[in-house]
Design a protein around this motif. Structure first.
Motif, PDB file in Angstrom:
ATOM      1  N   VAL A  86      -8.752  -2.273   1.080  1.00  0.00           N
ATOM      2  CA  VAL A  86      -8.839  -1.120   0.183  1.00  0.00           C
ATOM      3  C   VAL A  86     -10.193  -0.433   0.313  1.00  0.00           C
ATOM      4  CG1 VAL A  86      -8.921  -0.402  -2.243  1.00  0.00           C
ATOM      5  CG2 VAL A  86      -7.164  -2.024  -1.465  1.00  0.00           C
ATOM      6  N   GLU A  87     -11.257  -1.217   0.315  1.00  0.00           N
ATOM      7  CA  GLU A  87     -12.607  -0.661   0.425  1.00  0.00           C
ATOM      8  C   GLU A  87     -12.796   0.077   1.741  1.00  0.00           C
ATOM      9  OE1 GLU A  87     -17.285  -2.241   0.573  1.00  0.00           O
ATOM     10  OE2 GLU A  87     -15.620  -3.658   0.331  1.00  0.00           O
ATOM     11  N   PHE A 143      -3.223   4.909  -2.077  1.00  0.00           N
ATOM     12  CA  PHE A 143      -4.276   5.723  -1.479  1.00  0.00           C
ATOM     13  C   PHE A 143      -3.961   7.200  -1.651  1.00  0.00           C
ATOM     14  CE2 PHE A 143      -4.615   1.774   1.003  1.00  0.00           C
ATOM     15  CZ  PHE A 143      -5.980   1.524   0.872  1.00  0.00           C
ATOM     16  N   ASN A 144      -4.878   7.915  -2.256  1.00  0.00           N
ATOM     17  CA  ASN A 144      -4.804   9.373  -2.338  1.00  0.00           C
ATOM     18  C   ASN A 144      -5.381   9.908  -1.037  1.00  0.00           C
ATOM     19  OD1 ASN A 144      -5.077  12.104  -2.888  1.00  0.00           O
ATOM     20  ND2 ASN A 144      -6.730  11.832  -4.384  1.00  0.00           N
ATOM     21  N   SER A 145      -4.538  10.432  -0.168  1.00  0.00           N
ATOM     22  CA  SER A 145      -5.006  10.846   1.160  1.00  0.00           C
ATOM     23  C   SER A 145      -6.009  11.993   1.109  1.00  0.00           C
ATOM     24  CB  SER A 145      -3.815  11.271   2.028  1.00  0.00           C
ATOM     25  OG  SER A 145      -3.299  12.516   1.593  1.00  0.00           O
ATOM     26  N   TYR A 164       1.143  11.326  -5.628  1.00  0.00           N
ATOM     27  CA  TYR A 164       0.172  10.266  -5.917  1.00  0.00           C
ATOM     28  C   TYR A 164       0.422   9.659  -7.296  1.00  0.00           C
ATOM     29  CZ  TYR A 164      -4.222   7.975  -7.107  1.00  0.00           C
ATOM     30  OH  TYR A 164      -5.161   7.059  -7.518  1.00  0.00           O
ATOM     31  N   ILE A 208      -4.327   7.356   7.921  1.00  0.00           N
ATOM     32  CA  ILE A 208      -4.585   6.339   6.896  1.00  0.00           C
ATOM     33  C   ILE A 208      -3.653   5.146   7.088  1.00  0.00           C
ATOM     34  CG2 ILE A 208      -4.553   5.893   4.417  1.00  0.00           C
ATOM     35  CD1 ILE A 208      -5.273   8.950   4.125  1.00  0.00           C
ATOM     36  N   TYR A 219       0.851  -1.183   0.000  1.00  0.00           N
ATOM     37  CA  TYR A 219       0.000   0.000   0.000  1.00  0.00           C
ATOM     38  C   TYR A 219       0.892   1.240   0.000  1.00  0.00           C
ATOM     39  CZ  TYR A 219      -3.160  -3.546   1.951  1.00  0.00           C
ATOM     40  OH  TYR A 219      -3.891  -4.695   2.174  1.00  0.00           O
ATOM     41  N   ILE A 258     -11.107   7.384   4.283  1.00  0.00           N
ATOM     42  CA  ILE A 258     -10.560   8.628   3.724  1.00  0.00           C
ATOM     43  C   ILE A 258     -11.685   9.588   3.339  1.00  0.00           C
ATOM     44  CG2 ILE A 258      -9.302   9.607   1.758  1.00  0.00           C
ATOM     45  CD1 ILE A 258      -7.570   7.054   1.782  1.00  0.00           C
ATOM     46  N   SER A 259     -12.764   9.037   2.808  1.00  0.00           N
ATOM     47  CA  SER A 259     -13.870   9.889   2.350  1.00  0.00           C
ATOM     48  C   SER A 259     -14.560  10.614   3.492  1.00  0.00           C
ATOM     49  CB  SER A 259     -14.895   9.047   1.580  1.00  0.00           C
ATOM     50  OG  SER A 259     -15.623   8.194   2.463  1.00  0.00           O
ATOM     51  N   HIS A 286      -2.060  -1.112  -3.878  1.00  0.00           N
ATOM     52  CA  HIS A 286      -3.058  -0.034  -3.978  1.00  0.00           C
ATOM     53  C   HIS A 286      -2.433   1.256  -3.468  1.00  0.00           C
ATOM     54  CE1 HIS A 286      -7.078   1.695  -4.395  1.00  0.00           C
ATOM     55  NE2 HIS A 286      -6.793   2.384  -3.300  1.00  0.00           N
ATOM     56  N   GLU A 328     -10.555   3.329   1.868  1.00  0.00           N
ATOM     57  CA  GLU A 328     -11.061   4.375   0.973  1.00  0.00           C
ATOM     58  C   GLU A 328     -12.302   5.039   1.574  1.00  0.00           C
ATOM     59  OE1 GLU A 328      -9.792   5.801  -1.435  1.00  0.00           O
ATOM     60  OE2 GLU A 328      -8.424   4.455  -2.484  1.00  0.00           O
TER      61      GLU A 328
END
Length: 332
Positions: A145-146, A115-117, A93, A127, A81, A152-153, A113, A149
């Protein structure tokens, strides 16, 4: 199954994270006054701050190369990751994504994967912490991953802009306006959109009033704090960190308060417009030379509506240059 995490050097690793052995930092390169400074274990904060204060131009930074990420992914772990600065603010990124593609060309069975923080600094730390929790819970790669993510949202970012000197240096703010704002002691209270762009939320006269307005914003957005850990990260200004902590705890019944477990943080500075490191991680990369058309930079985050931030100061109580740069749009 073994896993490995690589984060760019805007991420602030906790002491426990550093001991794990499977969490790596990919250093950014800082440029100030024609000198390149690698943001790794050799980084000298005092020297960097001195160079920034002396230089009439703003410092810049370059993200880690795709090949650096490629080599990090090809470390023998089965699941890798990466956690990077907001893609809206830095080229880190995209560099990590390219590195992942290159690594998978060499090992098509490798799971990676990036991750865009949508954040930086403490936001990235959160994260990394979440990835570790998910892996240790035995989740599948896809479930990790799910889950992360989604995590993060739900993050939010808040910080206080102490000084406008960096904006003035970059020509984003006229000298006259900067002088007026300084004379009136106007301190912008900033935040970030869900995409990771920087916006102004409010302003106040005086740093303490601005910090309290930031606290108001955090409290107004906070949800389900009874299940959260409150941690405040600062750089050489523990008094401000303590003040913000006390103000938040008076209004938020969080589950726990602990250094190094980050949920809420605050970016603050003082009076000389100097860049800071490690919060500066979120700060110093504000002028990522490889960011393409993306602009700015950001500093921290939390989750489920509870903000993140860093309290920033230097040895003399100086401000966070990088924070100022968050508004500059000088990337690329």
């Amino acid at each position: 199954m073994s896993f490995h995490i690589v984060a760019d050097s805007c991420c602030e690793l906790t002491a426990d994270m550093k001991k794990r052995g499977n969490i790596e930092i990919a250093p950014l390169t800082l440029e100030v006054g024609g000198e390149s400074i690698l943001d790794d274990e050799t980084f000298d904060q005092k020297y960097f701050l001195k160079r920034v204060a002396e230089c009439p131009e703003c410092p810049k930074s370059a993200c880690p190369s795709p090949d650096y990420f490629r080599k990090s992914f090809l470390n023998g772990a089965e699941r890798c990751y990466a956690v990077t600065l907001s893609a809206q603010l830095s080229g880190s990124y995209n560099s990590a994504v390219l590195g992942a593609n290159l690594a998978q060309e060499e090992n098509e069975d490798l799971k990676i994967h990036v991750f865009n923080s949508r954040s930086a600094s403490i936001g990235e730390t959160l994260i990394v912490k979440k990835i570790v929790e998910c892996e240790e819970a035995g989740m599948s790669f896809e479930r990790v991953v799910e889950t992360v993510e989604l995590y993060i949202s739900t993050q939010h970012t808040y910080f206080v802009l102490e000084n406008l000197e960096t904006l003035r240096k970059n020509g984003r703010l006229s000298k006259a306006k900067a002088l007026v704002a300084s004379a009136l002691k106007i301190k912008p209270v900033m935040g970030a959109t869900s995409e990771g762009d920087i916006v102004q939320l409010d302003q106040a006269r005086g740093i303490n009033k601005a910090l309290m307005k930031m606290v108001d914003a955090i409290v107004n957005d906070a949800q389900h704090v009874e299940n959260k850990t409150l941690a405040i990260s600062h750089c050489n200004c523990p008094e401000r960190a303590e003040m913000v902590k006390e103000a938040l705890l008076e209004r938020l019944a969080v589950q726990d308060v602990a250094d190094g477990r980050i949920l809420v943080s605050v970016v603050v500075g003082a009076e000389h417009g100097e860049a800071l490191h490690r919060v500066g991680c979120a700060l110093h990369d504000v002028v990522d030379a490889d960011a393409g058309s993306s602009d700015g930079q950001q500093a921290h985050s939390g989750k489920d509506g509870v903000a993140a931030a860093d309290i920033v100061g230097d040895d003399e109580g100086g401000p966070a240059l990088g924070v100022s740069q968050l508004l500059e749009g000088t990337l690329g």
